[in-house]
Write an enzyme that holds these catalytic residues in place. Structure first.
Site, PDB file in Angstrom:
ATOM      1  N   LEU A   1      -4.773 -36.854   0.721  1.00 43.67           N
ATOM      2  CA  LEU A   1      -4.681 -35.982   1.898  1.00 43.67           C
ATOM      3  C   LEU A   1      -4.391 -36.777   3.166  1.00 43.67           C
ATOM      4  O   LEU A   1      -4.150 -36.191   4.221  1.00 43.67           O
ATOM      5  CB  LEU A   1      -5.958 -35.148   2.053  1.00 43.67           C
ATOM      6  CG  LEU A   1      -6.241 -34.145   0.928  1.00 43.67           C
ATOM      7  CD1 LEU A   1      -7.551 -33.406   1.180  1.00 43.67           C
ATOM      8  CD2 LEU A   1      -5.096 -33.140   0.766  1.00 43.67           C
TER       9      LEU A   1
ATOM     10  N   HIS B   1      -6.471 -35.276  -8.471  1.00 37.16           N
ATOM     11  CA  HIS B   1      -5.831 -36.490  -7.950  1.00 37.16           C
ATOM     12  C   HIS B   1      -4.871 -36.128  -6.823  1.00 37.16           C
ATOM     13  O   HIS B   1      -3.730 -35.731  -7.062  1.00 37.16           O
ATOM     14  CB  HIS B   1      -5.080 -37.225  -9.071  1.00 37.16           C
ATOM     15  CG  HIS B   1      -4.651 -38.599  -8.669  1.00 37.16           C
ATOM     16  ND1 HIS B   1      -4.528 -39.627  -9.574  1.00 37.16           N
ATOM     17  CD2 HIS B   1      -4.338 -39.130  -7.473  1.00 37.16           C
ATOM     18  CE1 HIS B   1      -4.145 -40.725  -8.943  1.00 37.16           C
ATOM     19  NE2 HIS B   1      -4.019 -40.443  -7.667  1.00 37.16           N
TER      20      HIS B   1
ATOM     21  N   HIS C   1       4.384 -38.682   2.143  1.00 35.77           N
ATOM     22  CA  HIS C   1       4.879 -39.740   3.026  1.00 35.77           C
ATOM     23  C   HIS C   1       5.796 -39.098   4.054  1.00 35.77           C
ATOM     24  O   HIS C   1       6.412 -38.069   3.787  1.00 35.77           O
ATOM     25  CB  HIS C   1       5.655 -40.799   2.240  1.00 35.77           C
ATOM     26  CG  HIS C   1       4.795 -41.603   1.319  1.00 35.77           C
ATOM     27  ND1 HIS C   1       3.888 -42.538   1.773  1.00 35.77           N
ATOM     28  CD2 HIS C   1       4.687 -41.608  -0.033  1.00 35.77           C
ATOM     29  CE1 HIS C   1       3.263 -43.078   0.747  1.00 35.77           C
ATOM     30  NE2 HIS C   1       3.718 -42.530  -0.371  1.00 35.77           N
TER      31      HIS C   1
ATOM     32  N   HIS D   1      -3.116 -40.876 -13.951  1.00 33.84           N
ATOM     33  CA  HIS D   1      -1.654 -40.877 -14.103  1.00 33.84           C
ATOM     34  C   HIS D   1      -1.092 -41.786 -15.205  1.00 33.84           C
ATOM     35  O   HIS D   1      -0.372 -42.741 -14.939  1.00 33.84           O
ATOM     36  CB  HIS D   1      -0.953 -41.158 -12.782  1.00 33.84           C
ATOM     37  CG  HIS D   1      -1.496 -42.304 -11.965  1.00 33.84           C
ATOM     38  ND1 HIS D   1      -1.757 -43.541 -12.487  1.00 33.84           N
ATOM     39  CD2 HIS D   1      -1.812 -42.373 -10.650  1.00 33.84           C
ATOM     40  CE1 HIS D   1      -2.213 -44.323 -11.524  1.00 33.84           C
ATOM     41  NE2 HIS D   1      -2.258 -43.642 -10.406  1.00 33.84           N
TER      42      HIS D   1
ATOM     43  N   ASP E   1      -1.286 -36.153  -8.386  1.00 30.26           N
ATOM     44  CA  ASP E   1      -1.092 -37.379  -7.588  1.00 30.26           C
ATOM     45  C   ASP E   1      -0.237 -37.063  -6.347  1.00 30.26           C
ATOM     46  O   ASP E   1       0.641 -37.847  -5.964  1.00 30.26           O
ATOM     47  CB  ASP E   1      -0.467 -38.494  -8.432  1.00 30.26           C
ATOM     48  CG  ASP E   1      -0.568 -39.864  -7.758  1.00 30.26           C
ATOM     49  OD1 ASP E   1      -1.189 -39.954  -6.682  1.00 30.26           O
ATOM     50  OD2 ASP E   1      -0.010 -40.832  -8.305  1.00 30.26           O
TER      51      ASP E   1
END
Ligand SMILES: [Zn+2]
Length: 437
Positions: A65, A62, A313, A234, A309
């Site tokens: 990219l 998870h 950002h 998740h 996960d």
């Protein structure tokens, strides 16, 4: 013939129930021998692994990219570099890029860029619905044949139960799972953190645990009904764990697996108390009882897989006020050290449980042949960890483009020191080996 000998490490490979000090030989990209002493003359290159933990390369099922579309946050190049710096040799990127990976050309694009820029293996996920709109199911056959390993609308939940039912029916033709981001969007709407103590203190609107549990309950029923395969992404709450445990204990066992992230295993809603946007994620960090229940679920096998996960950002986005900042944290470069230091070293979770959850279990779930194992004939992907040396997490030193890491400043042990992909050394003590890509 290219060959690499990894000498004298503690080889832990749950796929073979192996935990022994031995040498490991990789020739032409494949594991060819594990033995007490393998003649060093047989190999062109060798690594002294005495005192190190040697495992199959980690498989992170998870990951985001961000390429195509948000190359300012991460690329396949930077993301796979972050991967191998974390001992991860296989990454599974989600389809919520711009554009969404819902076509053959999208899957081909990911595979081509990965071939060109990647230092880890990339196994793409394709979307369940066109544009992840939750309305029209993608052409799974075309996507699967072009190299998508499974299907997920991750980032968004599939709200329409009929669409989910049809997706499960369709996907069973290919014997792969639907990966689900379980969240009832109506219940979660407008929420920023877990609906609990810290939401009350901060005045932030909460997302209740039942937003996740209700969709998991629905999807267990649909998976039973369609005899398909489901993988719950998740998992964050104790109620979800209870549902998964009950679902797996049914007489007619539904084929369901689940994953948990390192951050949900070690952090709680308390991390949001001071409006730290690096603790803002979906699903949110929940209460201590939830965290403990996730740890128990990992130990008893209710949750088989650990996945990060990894959600990069830009700093500009994460510097926004809490309610405006995007969800997500990065995780590949710290995953094993965080879990090792916080859960394994104190004796809370056994080392082999964690290694299985980060290697063989995800590889098996996605049917990645010769991955997540060091069995003879496998792909020669290896991670080597130093369990002794303590280092402080410094996101500025990360290989990821992003720094939105909730573990900044933590002192951790269990750092990867060498990573090998297909018998080729790609990471060596903080550095990507120059000719690796
Ligand atoms: Zn998600």
């Amino acid at each position: 013939m290219a060959s690499l000998l990894i000498r004298g490490g503690r080889i832990l490979d749950p796929s073979q129930n192996m935990d022994r000090v031995a040498d490991l030989l990789i020739e032409d990209g494949r594991v060819t021998a594990i033995g007490d002493t393998i003649d060093a003359q047989r190999a062109e290159q060798s690594i002294d692994a005495r005192g190190l933990l040697v495992t199959p390369g980690l498989v992170d099922m998870h990951v985001h990219l961000r390429e195509p579309g948000r190359e300012d946050a991460e690329t396949i190049k930077s993301g796979t570099r972050a991967a191998v710096a974390g001992g991860v040799t296989s990454v599974v990127p989600m389809a919520n890029t711009t554009p969404v990976i819902d076509s053959q050309s999208g899957v081909n694009h990911i595979l081509q860029i990965s071939q060109r820029d990647g230092v880890a293996r990339v196994h793409p996920i394709a979307a369940v619905t066109m544009g992840q709109k939750g309305e029209e199911i993608c052409e799974f056959g075309d996507l699967y044949n072009s190299g998508a390993v499974a299907f997920s609308d991750d980032g968004k939940a599939i709200m329409n139960a009929e669409i989910m039912r049809r997706a499960l029916q369709y996907v069973s033709m290919f014997n792969v799972p639907i990966l689900t981001h379980a969240e009832d969007c109506d219940l979660a709407a407008g929420g920023h953190i877990h609906e609990g103590h810290v939401a009350t203190l901060t005045g932030l609107k909460g997302i209740p645990s039942c937003a996740e549990a209700i969709q998991i309950a629905r999807d267990i029923e649909l998976t039973d009904f369609t005899h398909a395969k489901l993988h719950v992404q998740h998992v964050s709450s104790q109620y979800s764990v209870q549902l998964l445990r009950a679902g797996k204990n049914r007489k007619e066992k539904a084929d369901i697996t689940a994953e948990v992230s390192p951050h949900h295993l070690v952090l709680t809603e308390q991390a949001c108390l001071h409006f730290d946007t690096y603790a803002k994620m979906s699903p949110p960090l929940r209460a201590e009882a939830d965290r403990q229940s996730l740890v128990e679920a990992l130990k008893d096998g209710t949750i088989e897989i650990i996945a990060t996960d990894h959600a990069p950002h830009t700093q500009i986005e994460k510097d926004l006020p809490f309610i405006d900042a995007p969800n997500g944290v990065i995780g590949m470069e710290t995953a094993f050290p965080v879990i090792y230091t916080k859960l394994i070293a104190p004796g809370t979770v056994p080392l082999d449980t964690v290694i299985r959850a980060m290697t063989f279990a995800p590889a098996q779930r996605l049917q990645l042949d010769g991955i997540g194992t060091l069995a003879p004939g496998s792909h020669g992907d290896v991670a080597l960890f130093d369990l002794e040396t303590e280092k402080t997490v410094d996101p500025k030193k990360f290989h990821s483009k992003a720094v939105n890491c909730p573990f900044n400043g933590w002192n951790l042990k269990g750092w990867p020191v060498y990573t090998v992909v297909g018998g080729q050394l790609v990471y060596d003590h903080g550095t990507i080996v120059p000719d690796a890509s």
